[in-house]
Structure formats: structure tokens, C-alpha cells
Design a protein around this motif. Structure first.
Motif, PDB file in Angstrom:
ATOM      1  N   ALA A 165      11.977  35.899  12.762  1.00 34.36           N
ATOM      2  CA  ALA A 165      12.233  34.563  12.222  1.00 34.36           C
ATOM      3  C   ALA A 165      12.732  33.598  13.283  1.00 34.36           C
ATOM      4  O   ALA A 165      13.369  33.992  14.262  1.00 34.36           O
ATOM      5  CB  ALA A 165      13.267  34.656  11.099  1.00 34.36           C
ATOM      6  N   LYS A 166      12.440  32.315  13.068  1.00 30.41           N
ATOM      7  CA  LYS A 166      13.051  31.248  13.851  1.00 30.41           C
ATOM      8  C   LYS A 166      14.270  30.782  13.061  1.00 30.41           C
ATOM      9  O   LYS A 166      14.185  30.568  11.848  1.00 30.41           O
ATOM     10  CB  LYS A 166      12.083  30.066  14.029  1.00 30.41           C
ATOM     11  N   ILE A 167      15.394  30.622  13.738  1.00 34.08           N
ATOM     12  CA  ILE A 167      16.640  30.310  13.040  1.00 34.08           C
ATOM     13  C   ILE A 167      17.262  29.052  13.628  1.00 34.08           C
ATOM     14  O   ILE A 167      17.464  28.963  14.844  1.00 34.08           O
ATOM     15  CB  ILE A 167      17.637  31.482  13.169  1.00 34.08           C
ATOM     16  N   PHE A 168      17.526  28.085  12.751  1.00 39.86           N
ATOM     17  CA  PHE A 168      18.169  26.848  13.179  1.00 39.86           C
ATOM     18  C   PHE A 168      19.482  26.725  12.428  1.00 39.86           C
ATOM     19  O   PHE A 168      19.510  26.748  11.208  1.00 39.86           O
ATOM     20  CB  PHE A 168      17.268  25.648  12.866  1.00 39.86           C
ATOM     21  N   ARG A 169      20.578  26.619  13.158  1.00 38.10           N
ATOM     22  CA  ARG A 169      21.896  26.575  12.508  1.00 38.10           C
ATOM     23  C   ARG A 169      22.671  25.347  12.934  1.00 38.10           C
ATOM     24  O   ARG A 169      22.583  24.906  14.087  1.00 38.10           O
ATOM     25  CB  ARG A 169      22.702  27.837  12.867  1.00 38.10           C
ATOM     26  N   ASN A 170      23.437  24.815  11.989  1.00 37.28           N
ATOM     27  CA  ASN A 170      24.355  23.718  12.282  1.00 37.28           C
ATOM     28  C   ASN A 170      25.433  23.714  11.200  1.00 37.28           C
ATOM     29  O   ASN A 170      25.329  24.463  10.225  1.00 37.28           O
ATOM     30  CB  ASN A 170      23.599  22.383  12.392  1.00 37.28           C
ATOM     31  N   PRO A 171      26.477  22.892  11.340  1.00 40.17           N
ATOM     32  CA  PRO A 171      27.508  22.877  10.301  1.00 40.17           C
ATOM     33  C   PRO A 171      26.902  22.403   8.978  1.00 40.17           C
ATOM     34  O   PRO A 171      26.326  21.330   8.898  1.00 40.17           O
ATOM     35  CB  PRO A 171      28.524  21.855  10.822  1.00 40.17           C
ATOM     36  N   GLY A 172      26.983  23.244   7.965  1.00 37.61           N
ATOM     37  CA  GLY A 172      26.467  22.872   6.650  1.00 37.61           C
ATOM     38  C   GLY A 172      25.043  23.310   6.371  1.00 37.61           C
ATOM     39  O   GLY A 172      24.589  23.279   5.237  1.00 37.61           O
ATOM     40  N   GLY A 173      24.298  23.689   7.410  1.00 38.72           N
ATOM     41  CA  GLY A 173      22.899  24.084   7.190  1.00 38.72           C
ATOM     42  C   GLY A 173      22.031  22.903   6.776  1.00 38.72           C
ATOM     43  O   GLY A 173      21.247  22.985   5.843  1.00 38.72           O
ATOM     44  N   ARG A 174      22.169  21.793   7.507  1.00 39.11           N
ATOM     45  CA  ARG A 174      21.491  20.555   7.144  1.00 39.11           C
ATOM     46  C   ARG A 174      20.138  20.401   7.830  1.00 39.11           C
ATOM     47  O   ARG A 174      19.946  20.845   8.966  1.00 39.11           O
ATOM     48  CB  ARG A 174      22.365  19.346   7.542  1.00 39.11           C
ATOM     49  N   VAL A 175      19.208  19.760   7.121  1.00 36.99           N
ATOM     50  CA  VAL A 175      17.914  19.422   7.710  1.00 36.99           C
ATOM     51  C   VAL A 175      18.074  18.100   8.468  1.00 36.99           C
ATOM     52  O   VAL A 175      17.919  17.026   7.919  1.00 36.99           O
ATOM     53  CB  VAL A 175      16.814  19.328   6.634  1.00 36.99           C
TER      54      VAL A 175
END
Ligand SMILES: [Zn+2]
Length: 162
Positions: free
Chosen positions: A53-63
Motif C-alpha cells: 500500500a501507499k500510505i499518506f499520513r498527517n494530523p487528522g488524516g485529512r485529504v
């Protein structure tokens, strides 16, 4: 403070390294956007392993704009055909206001940090629906991937569809 413990661990990791020559696609066709929260094991919670999988993370899991960039690259170049957006229960980004967060961090920093935005989330469900719409309506993503929204329960490990 130093990185020695992590570099020691890295040398051990490299001894049994198994992804040599792997081209970096998402083998399971999955991309996910989720929170940086350390209670979340993004691969483990979906039964996936490194390479899947490709995983993108940030505070809150925002698009965010950056998340959309990653998802476009994913669907065109990295085999992604399923996208999951996964915020979670008891997220720090949903439990305080922007003002409260500014006050807290200003106190710790000893200086006014009002200039630093944190993009806190007022209504997690409504925010997730808006984020899903951003992905589904993106002209370069919409038709190429199935898009699902889920709230991860940090107390049970379960994903609840939204
Ligand atoms: Zn969070």
C-alpha cells in the motif's frame, strides 16, 4: 538525544531485508490517507504488509492538496485502484479548538504561535464526507479508483464505514 538506537535497529533490519529490487508499486492496489497517531498500524489493521500500500499520513488524516498529489501519483503510476480515507476516534485534532491548541503550544513554546495553523476538525464525520468528495470528484482520480471512508476505533481496532 541521538539516533544511535534507531541506527542499530536499522542494521538489524537490513540483515533480513527482503524488498530488494521491488519497484515500489502498491501490490495490493491500496492507498490510504490516515492520521499520524501512533495508535494506528496502517498496514496491520488492513491485513497488509510492506509493499502492499501507499500510505499518506498527517494530523487528522485529512485529504489535503499534498494528499491529492500522492493519490494522483498512486492511481496513475503505482497500481492504486482502492483508496481509503481513515480518521480515527479520540483524535487530538477533533478534541480541541484551534484557539485551545494555540494556547497550549504557545505556553509550551514560551512564545505566541498563533501564526502556526493546525486545521483542527469540528465535525469529524462531516469533514470525512467532504474529504471523500474531494477525492471522488477529483478529475484525475474519480473514475480510476474506488474510494471508501472509515473511522478507525482506537479502542477496538475496528474500522467503521462512513
Ligand atoms: Zn489523530
Amino acid at each position: 538525544m541521538s539516533f544511535d538506537d534507531l541506527l542499530d535497529a536499522n542494521r538489524k533490519f537490513a540483515e533480513s531485508f527482503s524488498l530488494k529490487g521491488f519497484d515500489g508499486i502498491a501490490k495490493a492496489g491500496v492507498a490510504l490517507v490516515t492520521c499520524m497517531d501512533s495508535r494506528i498500524d496502517p498496514l496491520g489493521m488492513l491485513g497488509l504488509k510492506p509493499g502492499d500500500a501507499k500510505i499518506f499520513r498527517n494530523p487528522g488524516g485529512r485529504v489535503t492538496e499534498a494528499a491529492l498529489e500522492a493519490l494522483v501519483l498512486g492511481v496513475y503510476l503505482l497500481n492504486v485502484d482502492r483508496i481509503l480515507v481513515i480518521p480515527h476516534t479520540r483524535c487530538a485534532m477533533t478534541s480541541q479548538t484551534e484557539d485551545e491548541l494555540h494556547e497550549k503550544i504557545s505556553g509550551l513554546a514560551g512564545t505566541n504561535v498563533a501564526w502556526q495553523r493546525f486545521h483542527v476538525i469540528d465535525d469529524q464525520r462531516r469533514t470525512l464526507l467532504g474529504d471523500l468528495e474531494k477525492v471522488r470528484s477529483h478529475p484525475l482520480i474519480g473514475d480510476r479508483a474506488e474510494v471508501g471512508g472509515f473511522i478507525y476505533d482506537v479502542d477496538t481496532g475496528l474500522l467503521n464505514p462512513v
